[in-house]
Structures are given as structure tokens and as C-alpha cells.
Design a protein around this motif. Structure first.
Motif, PDB file in Angstrom:
ATOM      1  N   GLY A 389       0.783  -1.229   0.000  1.00  0.00           N
ATOM      2  CA  GLY A 389       0.000   0.000   0.000  1.00  0.00           C
ATOM      3  C   GLY A 389       0.811   1.273   0.000  1.00  0.00           C
ATOM      4  N   ALA A 390       2.136   1.166  -0.030  1.00  0.00           N
ATOM      5  CA  ALA A 390       2.993   2.357  -0.050  1.00  0.00           C
ATOM      6  C   ALA A 390       3.116   2.889  -1.473  1.00  0.00           C
ATOM      7  N   LYS A 391       3.017   4.204  -1.612  1.00  0.00           N
ATOM      8  CA  LYS A 391       3.140   4.817  -2.943  1.00  0.00           C
ATOM      9  C   LYS A 391       4.608   4.916  -3.322  1.00  0.00           C
ATOM     10  N   VAL A 392       4.901   4.538  -4.562  1.00  0.00           N
ATOM     11  CA  VAL A 392       6.260   4.607  -5.104  1.00  0.00           C
ATOM     12  C   VAL A 392       6.205   5.445  -6.373  1.00  0.00           C
ATOM     13  N   SER A 393       7.048   6.481  -6.418  1.00  0.00           N
ATOM     14  CA  SER A 393       7.025   7.417  -7.543  1.00  0.00           C
ATOM     15  C   SER A 393       8.415   7.581  -8.129  1.00  0.00           C
ATOM     16  N   LEU A 394       8.457   7.948  -9.398  1.00  0.00           N
ATOM     17  CA  LEU A 394       9.734   8.192 -10.058  1.00  0.00           C
ATOM     18  C   LEU A 394      10.512   9.311  -9.374  1.00  0.00           C
ATOM     19  N   SER A 395       9.797  10.242  -8.750  1.00  0.00           N
ATOM     20  CA  SER A 395      10.436  11.391  -8.111  1.00  0.00           C
ATOM     21  C   SER A 395      11.004  11.070  -6.724  1.00  0.00           C
ATOM     22  N   ASP A 396      10.818   9.840  -6.235  1.00  0.00           N
ATOM     23  CA  ASP A 396      11.310   9.479  -4.903  1.00  0.00           C
ATOM     24  C   ASP A 396      12.835   9.591  -4.836  1.00  0.00           C
ATOM     25  N   ASP A 397      13.341   9.902  -3.639  1.00  0.00           N
ATOM     26  CA  ASP A 397      14.786  10.053  -3.441  1.00  0.00           C
ATOM     27  C   ASP A 397      15.543   8.778  -3.789  1.00  0.00           C
ATOM     28  N   ARG A 398      14.903   7.626  -3.596  1.00  0.00           N
ATOM     29  CA  ARG A 398      15.600   6.355  -3.843  1.00  0.00           C
ATOM     30  C   ARG A 398      16.034   6.216  -5.303  1.00  0.00           C
ATOM     31  N   PHE A 399      15.350   6.947  -6.223  1.00  0.00           N
ATOM     32  CA  PHE A 399      15.668   6.854  -7.643  1.00  0.00           C
ATOM     33  C   PHE A 399      16.517   8.028  -8.147  1.00  0.00           C
ATOM     34  N   LYS A 400      16.805   8.981  -7.290  1.00  0.00           N
ATOM     35  CA  LYS A 400      17.490  10.208  -7.713  1.00  0.00           C
ATOM     36  C   LYS A 400      18.875   9.899  -8.264  1.00  0.00           C
ATOM     37  N   ASN A 401      19.145  10.445  -9.458  1.00  0.00           N
ATOM     38  CA  ASN A 401      20.454  10.300 -10.116  1.00  0.00           C
ATOM     39  C   ASN A 401      20.814   8.842 -10.384  1.00  0.00           C
ATOM     40  N   LYS A 402      19.807   8.017 -10.623  1.00  0.00           N
ATOM     41  CA  LYS A 402      20.053   6.605 -10.918  1.00  0.00           C
ATOM     42  C   LYS A 402      19.359   6.203 -12.219  1.00  0.00           C
ATOM     43  N   PRO A 403      20.031   5.410 -13.056  1.00  0.00           N
ATOM     44  CA  PRO A 403      19.327   4.838 -14.215  1.00  0.00           C
ATOM     45  C   PRO A 403      18.298   3.814 -13.746  1.00  0.00           C
ATOM     46  N   ILE A 404      17.186   3.724 -14.478  1.00  0.00           N
ATOM     47  CA  ILE A 404      16.088   2.843 -14.080  1.00  0.00           C
ATOM     48  C   ILE A 404      15.579   2.064 -15.288  1.00  0.00           C
ATOM     49  N   LEU A 405      15.305   0.792 -15.071  1.00  0.00           N
ATOM     50  CA  LEU A 405      14.580  -0.018 -16.052  1.00  0.00           C
ATOM     51  C   LEU A 405      13.141  -0.135 -15.561  1.00  0.00           C
ATOM     52  N   TYR A 466      13.339  -6.258  -6.572  1.00  0.00           N
ATOM     53  CA  TYR A 466      12.934  -4.923  -7.019  1.00  0.00           C
ATOM     54  C   TYR A 466      11.419  -4.763  -6.902  1.00  0.00           C
ATOM     55  N   PRO A 467      10.923  -3.520  -6.788  1.00  0.00           N
ATOM     56  CA  PRO A 467       9.491  -3.307  -6.561  1.00  0.00           C
ATOM     57  C   PRO A 467       8.646  -3.580  -7.805  1.00  0.00           C
ATOM     58  N   ILE A 468       7.473  -4.169  -7.571  1.00  0.00           N
ATOM     59  CA  ILE A 468       6.448  -4.307  -8.602  1.00  0.00           C
ATOM     60  C   ILE A 468       5.201  -3.584  -8.086  1.00  0.00           C
ATOM     61  N   LEU A 469       4.732  -2.620  -8.859  1.00  0.00           N
ATOM     62  CA  LEU A 469       3.656  -1.738  -8.429  1.00  0.00           C
ATOM     63  C   LEU A 469       2.374  -2.063  -9.187  1.00  0.00           C
ATOM     64  N   LEU A 470       1.244  -1.960  -8.506  1.00  0.00           N
ATOM     65  CA  LEU A 470      -0.049  -2.205  -9.146  1.00  0.00           C
ATOM     66  C   LEU A 470      -0.473  -0.954  -9.905  1.00  0.00           C
ATOM     67  N   ALA A 471      -0.453  -1.054 -11.242  1.00  0.00           N
ATOM     68  CA  ALA A 471      -0.742   0.108 -12.086  1.00  0.00           C
ATOM     69  C   ALA A 471      -2.189   0.166 -12.546  1.00  0.00           C
ATOM     70  N   CYS A 472      -2.831  -1.010 -12.690  1.00  0.00           N
ATOM     71  CA  CYS A 472      -4.185  -0.990 -13.261  1.00  0.00           C
ATOM     72  C   CYS A 472      -4.884  -2.311 -13.000  1.00  0.00           C
ATOM     73  N   LEU A 473      -6.187  -2.252 -12.718  1.00  0.00           N
ATOM     74  CA  LEU A 473      -7.055  -3.417 -12.637  1.00  0.00           C
ATOM     75  C   LEU A 473      -7.909  -3.496 -13.905  1.00  0.00           C
ATOM     76  N   SER A 474      -8.403  -4.697 -14.220  1.00  0.00           N
ATOM     77  CA  SER A 474      -9.213  -4.905 -15.440  1.00  0.00           C
ATOM     78  C   SER A 474      -8.531  -4.243 -16.631  1.00  0.00           C
TER      79      SER A 474
END
Length: 540
Positions: A389-405, A466-474
Motif C-alpha cells: 500500500g505504499a506509494k512509489v514514484s519516479l520522483s522518490d529520493d531512492r531513484f534520484k540520479n540513478k538509471p532505471i529499467l 525490485y518493486p512491482i507496483l499495481l498500475a491498473c485493474l481490469s
């Protein structure tokens, strides 16, 4: 002096005895087929002394200092995989090539080629090992007097029993193969070199339930006798549960039965066309097959993914192939006429689709890097919740200045499973250097609790950190496109976005053609993306 006691070129490289010992330790059995004078002969699973079974490899072990000047030795790492090759410098060497692949110092592939020749006779020995099978080919000849071509292929059965299942799909019976462990509480589906685990065991009365390690599906089976199972495969990936009847027999050593080596050989890359209900061409793809004697393996390659590991036979003038990966069950039948194939693709109880193929005339598919475009006016972004239930966003500090897949995926998707195996390897290799990986999960179900359960199962089965986030139902591709407006559309699950340390999208890869497409295709993908990721990490 035992040759294995000699000083070695690569001291820490496991040899054939290491391989034999590991198989002996697990009491692995073998179910074989062989070809003698054109006839195919099957043997039921039998206990094996693997030291004797692999004796032919002893004389192909060239990892000794006395051979140092005779071979080009290549020892490299590709992601988590170590690759060691011994290539003979001269054609006069009996052993021409040895290739070994290892992950965590465990042998995942072993190939040896030995060629002896003189003015009186010649012989060629080729040995190939994979974790689920091995093969030995021996061709011998004495000019004008004698010629012998022998092939033995064995299925490796680790501490369990081999079963042939038959799934009823309407008027069609689709064969599958699986292994049950000695306790009867773990199931492993087999498709060529692939093992798919159904190890989440429970029972209700006399019904044994084997839940998938990755997908929302399970087998519910009753043991009618020591050698007979009956029940259902139940697929819960959609809102409506789908159920197909299954019966299975123990110790049947084949998927499709064949009695002789056919005249036809369908090896190669072929142009295949699937047709819609009106008879119009709906999709042009590549059918890539490898045939050994009667046995066939391969897959269909599309622009957005493959049909995973298909396995079957050429029998007389017919091609028969099937697969069962835990979320799909497929059957392909075709008639072979000259250089053409004409058949039907079966999936589930009612789906039927005509298809044809022209042998050795593969089409050129679009580059997966060009299918999905970026909307320059909308920067890429995401903000979704994880299973806790925790929100994870691209703008989070954990992703700052890091390449992401970022993977646009679904836990119900088998091509996504293949991609997740690759992403897990990448994450474990590069995370300590700054790389991040995120999965955006688009579920087919409408119930959020079921979706969260699916994500947790997927992560646990693959041991993903690595995190997997729920983006959409149905979800649908149209919904996914509206949720991710920075893309021209979502055309395939999975779709991989590669972001640099500034979170600019530097690559979009649509679809995923995995290991079933063949060593070269998958290796090219891995090398290309490992090189790109390595460069992005070094730029942090």
C-alpha cells in the motif's frame, strides 16, 4: 595418473565428473529415446550411474596444461553467466570444441565435439547437456564397408517420476509432460529445456492441488492408481475461471509418439502467417525450428513476443507441437507438403486459428526498438502503490540520479516471466552500482486483493527484490496507454523502458522474445542491453 589430477588451464572450472557427481547426488534418472537404422526406440525412466553415462566426456576434457598450446581459450562473463570455450587451433586435434556455461558455478550447458579420422575410418562424436536433457550423437564410417549413425537423447528426471499428461481442449487432446517429486508434493512442467514449477502444494480430501510458482493457476488432481492421475488445470488469470480436464500416465517417455525418422526435416527459420476468421492474413511471423531425427523444438517469433518453448515431432507428413507454461496451453498441427506447412493453432476449449508457413523464407520483423514512440510533450512518469500500500514514484529520493529499467508487465503474462528472469539477473548484477528496476503491473482481474496476491506470488516465485507496483485493474492496452500518456501506445506486454540517471527515456523495447527463440536471438538481446546498462551505470 588420473587425468583429472593434472594441472589445469582454468583451475576452478568444473569438469564432467563434477557434472556426474551432481546428478548422482540427486539420484537423477533418465528416460531416453534412440535412433537405430531409422527406427525410434523409447525407454522408460531408469536409474543411472552418471559417471558411466557421461564416460564419453572424459576424453573430451581438454582443460589441462598439456593442451594449452592447442586451444584458444575464452573465459568471459555475460551478466551472471560465465562462458568458457576451448576451440581447437588445428583441425588435427581430435577434440575440436568444448563449450561450458555456468551460473553460480553450476553447469547449465556443456557441449563437446570430437572428430577422429584417418585414411581408413572416421568418427564424429557430439555431446550436449542442458539441465533437463542431454544428447549423444555418434557417426562412424569405413569407406565402402561400414556406416553407422547413432543418436541417444535422454530426459533428466531429478528425484521424481515422469508423467505424460493429456489436456482436453474441446475435440482436441494436447499432450504435456511433467515431473512429480518423490513425495508427490511438487510438480515441474517440462517444455524442452524449460522447467515451470507448480510447487505450492495443498490438498482437500483425496484431491492434490499444485499451485503455480508464478501464475494464478493450479492443477487439481486425484491419484486413481500408482500410475494414473485425473483432474483439471484451473486458470484464474481472468475474471472468469477457466477449467480444462487433464488425465496423466506415469513413466511414458514421450510427448508425441513417433516410430521412425521421417523424410522431412523442418529445421530453420520460416515465414509463417496466421489467418483471421475471414481467411485474411492477420499476422506474419517467424517460425524457428530445430529438428533432431523425429524430434522438433522451437517457437514462433512475433514483433511483440514469442510463443515460448514448443516441443513435438515430425510424424510421417505431419508436424505436431505443444506447450504448457502455466498460463497457456497450445497445440499446433500442420501438414507438410514440399516446402510448405498448413495447419491449425489450438488454444483452450474453443480457440482455433489457421496458419501456414513457407520453409526457409523468414520475413524481416520490425525492430522492437521502433514500435513504441515517445510523446515528447509528456515526460515519462509513474506513481503507483506497492503490495503493502505504499506509494512509489519516479520522483522518490531512492531513484534520484540513478538509471532505471521500467517494465510494463502483467503477472499473468508468460513473456513477462521471461523478461523478469532477465531483469532479475540485471538487478543482481548492477543494483550495487546504482541501477534500479521497477515493474508496473497491469492486471486482468478487477479485485485488488487478487491482484496483490498475484504480485506477491510473482515476486516470491522469482525471488525478485525490485518493486512491482499495481498500475491498473481490469487492464487492457487501451487503458495502459491512457495511464502512460508519454508513450504512443502500449502494444505489448511486456514493454521495457530504459531511463538514464536524469530519467530521460533512452530506449523503449516493445515485447520480449526470450530463450525459446534460440541462443543467437536471445544472446544478441542480452549482450545489447547489458552493454547499454553497463554504460548507463558507469555514467552515474
Amino acid at each position: 595418473m588420473d587425468p583429472t589430477d593434472e594441472a589445469r588451464i582454468i583451475e576452478d572450472l568444473p569438469n564432467f565428473q563434477f557434472l556426474a557427481d551432481s546428478l548422482n547426488t540427486t539420484s537423477a534418472m533418465s528416460a531416453k529415446w534412440s535412433v537405430n537404422d531409422g527406427a525410434v526406440v523409447y525407454s522408460k525412466p531408469q536409474p543411472v550411474n552418471w559417471t558411466l553415462e557421461l564416460e564419453a566426456l572424459r576424453k573430451t576434457d581438454v582443460n589441462h596444461l598439456r593442451f594449452r598450446e592447442n586451444y584458444l581459450v575464452i573465459d568471459t562473463m555475460v551478466g551472471a553467466e560465465r562462458r568458457v570455450d576451448f576451440i581447437a587451433i588445428s583441425e588435427e586435434q581430435e577434440v575440436q570444441k568444448v563449450s561450458i556455461r555456468l551460473v553460480n558455478n553450476q553447469i547449465t550447458y556443456y557441449y563437446a565435439e570430437k572428430n577422429e579420422s584417418s585414411i581408413f575410418s572416421s568418427s564424429l562424436l557430439i555431446f550436449e547437456f542442458k539441465p533437463t536433457s542431454y544428447s549423444l550423437t555418434l557417426n562412424q564410417s569405413i569407406p565402402w564397408l561400414f556406416e553407422s549413425n547413432q543418436k541417444v537423447v535422454g530426459t533428466i528426471i531429478n528425484a521424481g517420476s515422469l508423467w505424460r499428461g493429456v489436456i482436453t481442449m474441446g475435440d482436441k487432446k494436447t499432450p504435456i509432460q511433467f515431473i512429480l517429486d518423490g513425495e508427490g508434493q511438487k510438480m515441474s512442467l517440462r517444455n524442452g529445456p524449460e522447467s515451470i514449477g507448480f510447487n505450492q502444494f495443498s490438498s482437500i480430501g483425496d484431491t492434490l492441488i499444485f499451485g503455480s510458482d508464478y501464475f494464478p493457476s493450479n492443477f487439481r488432481l486425484r491419484l486413481l492408481s500408482d500410475s494414473t492421475l485425473e483432474g483439471y488445470w484451473i486458470n484464474n488469470k481472468r475474471e472468469v475461471t477457466r477449467k480444462l480436464r487433464l488425465s496423466a500416465k506415469k513413466d511414458v517417455p514421450y510427448r508425441f509418439l513417433a516410430h521412425e525418422v521421417p523424410e522431412h526435416n523442418v529445421s530453420g527459420s520460416h515465414a509463417a502467417v496466421f489467418y483471421d476468421a475471414n481467411g485474411s492474413a492477420a499476422d506474419t511471423v517467424i517460425l524457428r525450428l530445430t529438428q533432431r531425427a523425429h524430434a522438433v523444438s522451437g517457437s514462433f517469433l512475433t514483433e511483440t513476443g514469442d510463443y515460448r518453448f514448443l516441443e513435438g515431432v515430425v510424424r510421417n507428413d505431419s508436424l505436431l507441437m505443444s506447450t504448457m507454461d502455466g498460463t497457456h496451453v497450445y497445440l499446433f498441427e500442420a501438414e507438410i507438403t514440399g516446402q510448405s506447412l498448413k495447419g491449425i493453432f489450438y488454444s483452450g476449449p474453443t480457440y482455433r486459428q489457421p496458419w501456414t508457413a513457407q520453409l526457409l523464407s523468414a520475413p524481416i520483423l520490425r525492430d522492437p526498438k521502433t514500435i513504441t514512440a515517445l510523446n515528447d510533450s509528456v515526460p515519462f512518469d509513474f506513481s503507483f502503490t506497492d503490495p503493502e500500500g505504499a506509494k512509489v514514484s519516479l520522483s522518490d529520493d531512492r531513484f534520484k540520479n540513478k538509471p532505471i529499467l521500467v517494465s510494463i508487465m502483467g503477472t499473468w503474462c508468460s513473456n513477462c516471466l521471461d523478461e523478469a528472469v532477465f531483469l532479475k539477473e540485471v538487478y543482481e548484477t548492477y543494483h550495487d552500482s546504482g541501477l534500479e528496476v521497477v515493474g508496473l503491473d497491469f492486471e486482468l482481474v478487477s479485485d485488488s486483493s487478487r491482484a496483490i496476491e498475484n504480485i506477491k506470488r510473482h515476486k516470491a516465485g522469482l525471488k525478485i527484490d525490485y518493486p512491482i507496483l499495481l498500475a491498473c485493474l481490469s487492464s487492457s492496452k487501451q487503458k495502459a496507454a491512457s495511464i502512460l500518456p508519454s508513450l504512443s501506445g502500449v502494444y505489448s506486454y511486456p514493454t521495457l523502458l530504459v531511463l538514464d540517471k536524469n530519467h530521460e527515456v533512452v530506449r523503449v523495447h516493445t515485447g520480449f522474445n526470450g530463450p525459446a527463440t534460440g541462443v543467437n536471438t536471445y544472446d544478441e538481446f542480452r549482450m545489447e542491453y547489458l552493454t547499454l546498462i553497463d554504460a548507463l551505470v558507469k555514467d552515474i
